[in-house]
Design a protein around this motif. Sequence first.
Motif, mmCIF file in Angstrom:
data_model
loop_
_atom_site.group_PDB
_atom_site.id
_atom_site.type_symbol
_atom_site.label_atom_id
_atom_site.label_comp_id
_atom_site.label_asym_id
_atom_site.label_seq_id
_atom_site.Cartn_x
_atom_site.Cartn_y
_atom_site.Cartn_z
ATOM 1 N N GLY A 15 -17.580 31.012 -1.931
ATOM 2 C CA GLY A 15 -17.124 29.680 -2.324
ATOM 3 C C GLY A 15 -17.612 28.384 -1.796
ATOM 4 N N LEU A 16 -16.276 27.917 -1.717
ATOM 5 C CA LEU A 16 -16.861 26.567 -1.218
ATOM 6 C C LEU A 16 -16.247 26.382 0.042
ATOM 7 C CD1 LEU A 16 -13.713 24.605 -4.138
ATOM 8 C CD2 LEU A 16 -16.480 24.559 -4.214
ATOM 9 N N GLY A 17 -17.444 24.951 0.416
ATOM 10 C CA GLY A 17 -16.527 24.643 1.967
ATOM 11 C C GLY A 17 -15.933 24.859 3.221
ATOM 12 N N GLN A 18 -14.897 24.483 1.801
ATOM 13 C CA GLN A 18 -13.589 24.106 1.672
ATOM 14 C C GLN A 18 -12.333 25.048 3.305
ATOM 15 O OE1 GLN A 18 -10.834 22.708 -1.357
ATOM 16 N NE2 GLN A 18 -9.078 22.912 0.148
ATOM 17 N N HIS A 19 -13.682 26.091 3.015
ATOM 18 C CA HIS A 19 -12.615 27.699 3.526
ATOM 19 C C HIS A 19 -12.742 27.205 4.635
ATOM 20 C CE1 HIS A 19 -10.611 28.591 -0.454
ATOM 21 N NE2 HIS A 19 -11.983 28.263 -1.222
ATOM 22 N N SER B 7 -20.990 28.649 0.798
ATOM 23 C CA SER B 7 -21.199 26.777 1.683
ATOM 24 C C SER B 7 -21.158 27.555 3.052
ATOM 25 C CB SER B 7 -20.271 26.060 1.161
ATOM 26 O OG SER B 7 -20.031 26.295 -0.512
ATOM 27 N N GLY B 8 -21.692 26.604 3.204
ATOM 28 C CA GLY B 8 -21.489 27.171 5.199
ATOM 29 C C GLY B 8 -22.350 25.426 6.209
ATOM 30 N N GLY C 72 -10.286 26.415 7.867
ATOM 31 C CA GLY C 72 -10.405 27.683 8.766
ATOM 32 C C GLY C 72 -9.152 28.675 7.751
ATOM 33 N N SER C 73 -9.958 28.832 6.784
ATOM 34 C CA SER C 73 -8.802 29.599 6.431
ATOM 35 C C SER C 73 -9.820 31.353 6.071
ATOM 36 C CB SER C 73 -8.801 29.742 4.474
ATOM 37 O OG SER C 73 -9.716 29.394 4.191
#
Length: 167
Positions: free
Chosen positions: A39-43, A14-15, A47-48
């Motif tokens: 993985g998911l864009g949430q990361h 994702s991005g 900022g994780s």
Amino acid sequence: MAVMLMEMIDARVSGVIYTQTPESRGRDQVLLAVYAVCGLGQHLVDGSSKPDIHYLTREQGPRPLAPEGMEKSCLSPETAVLLAEWGLRLEALFGDPLDIEWCQDKHGNCYILQARPLQAGPSAAQPEPAVREVDYADNPVLLEGGVTASAGVGTGPVFVIRSENEL
């Protein structure tokens, strides 16, 4: 009654696409950037995860520029070019630089999730806004560094909401 169903995509990568990178605006060569995380864009948003950043030219048939310090990326150069082409087509349609969220599923299919006007800082032609010095003695900085997702400063009370009942 209207009912909307939306398929959840099991994202492999994702991005975000910035159709004009803020750091290159006002320069001779304006670049496009594709940020990618596994993985998911949430990361990326929280900022994780540190994103892989692919810089590309903004010409017809964008060309990737050699990435610095990126031995292996979760996004192939071919997919970065495809996303850059989509970003430039969307920018032409909307008429302004864009911030575009995307993902790629485990089968290699790419999806545009949303596009919005790019909230970039002032260009080289615009003067920098006046910066007000802040005394942090009573308000220590809690976190520094990272990659800026959206420039600006937020102030005001903080509310910690632990459940829907507290809304």
